[in-house]
Design a protein around this motif. Structure first.
Motif: not given
Length: 321
Positions: A54-57, A76-85
């Motif tokens: 979903d992150v990839h899409a 945007a990628l950094n924000a989502l990596v932070f969210l999940y980790r």
């Protein structure tokens, strides 16, 4: 804990984790924006029920459909990596290859010393001093807005930049021509503080938990903003505080000044910082010293200015000469 109390909402958890880890308010707002955007993109699904595909899409969508810049996609990628980790505690792992927004190589726009002086002549008051510090000390617009009285060392002619880009501190030059206007700003800061002490005692905003550790720090001269806002505001905890001038006000003033002097190249606040670097290099300053003054992590970032100056050709002359 009350057995009937609801667990905190996702965005409240995101905010709480970032404040525990002392992320800047600017980063907090940016990460929250991208996390909300990601959730809306996938039809308001909870991120815990999604993952790497979903992150990839989402990242693919940003590059292919929205044509965002490379820095925006990385943000945007950094924000989502932070969210999940850090928040969901379920690291994404490998999200696979996705379309990368292209990062075009652009040379920075720089001005000559004479052009900068013409721009400064169009500014007055605090805006003139702030622009002079961006050019004379190589400060970013956020760094000049965040200067406090304690960051000024007039005797040694040094400015201290605290929590700059990458949350790093550094020192840089305090131009001699700026000393007298800065002394006047400090005197004004003292008068403003005295009025606030006599009336509502509104403190200035303080970094992290300093206000709890030193309750009176926000009402001491050392912590006062050099360029305070004209009116108080609410901090993230809902307290009335005095913040610094907003960067957008400075950016608008500088852009207008540059338009009034009819520059052939479009410029901004960052143009003044670029011009600081090129002026030092053109006068023979060592590139490592310029790197330190600018706060660049890598000397490769600073080397871009040698291309602006035309110093990257190892003395090669055109055959037409």
């Amino acid at each position: 804990m009350d057995s009937h109390s609801k667990p905190p909402r996702l965005m409240d958890r995101v905010t709480a984790v970032m404040r525990v880890k002392h992320y800047s308010l600017r980063t907090e707002k940016t990460y929250c924006y991208w996390i909300r955007f990601f959730i809306r993109f996938h039809g308001i699904r909870h991120p815990a029920g999604m993952g790497a595909p979903d992150v990839h899409a989402f990242l693919e969508h940003l590059a292919v459909e929205r044509h965002v810049a490379a820095a925006t996609q990385n943000q945007a990628l950094n924000a989502l990596v932070f969210l999940y980790r850090q928040v969901l505690e379920q690291p994404l792992g490998d999200i696979g290859e996705f379309s990368r927004a292209k990062r075009p190589r652009r040379l920075p726009v720089v001005l000559s010393h004479e052009e900068v002086m013409r721009v400064l002549s169009q500014l007055s008051g605090p805006m003139h001093l702030m622009a002079a510090l961006m050019y004379g000390a190589g400060l970013r617009v956020t760094e000049v807005c965040r200067l406090r009285v304690r960051d000024i060392d007039i005797e040694r002619q040094i400015l201290t930049v605290r929590s700059g880009k990458g949350d790093k501190d550094r020192t840089t030059l305090l131009p001699h021509r700026c000393i007298m206007p800065i002394q006047k700003r400090i005197t004004q800061a003292q008068h403003l503080l005295n009025r606030r002490l006599d009336n509502d005692q509104v403190p200035v905003t303080l970094p992290h938990a300093l206000g709890r550790k030193y309750p009176n720090a926000g009402l001491s001269l050392a912590w006062q903003w050099l360029f305070p806002s004209t009116r108080p505001c609410f901090d993230p905890d809902g307290k009335v505080v005095l913040h610094h001038l907003h960067t957008s006000a400075v950016q608008k003033s500088v852009r207008q000044a540059m338009r009034r002097v009819d520059l052939t190249r479009p410029g901004s606040c960052h143009t003044l910082r670029h011009s600081f670097a090129t002026q030092l290099l053109s006068r023979g300053t060592d590139i490592r010293t310029v790197q330190e003054l600018l706060g660049h992590k890598s000397v490769e970032t600073t080397q871009i200015y040698t291309h602006v100056l035309g110093n990257g050709f190892a003395g090669v002359r055109s055959p037409l000469e």
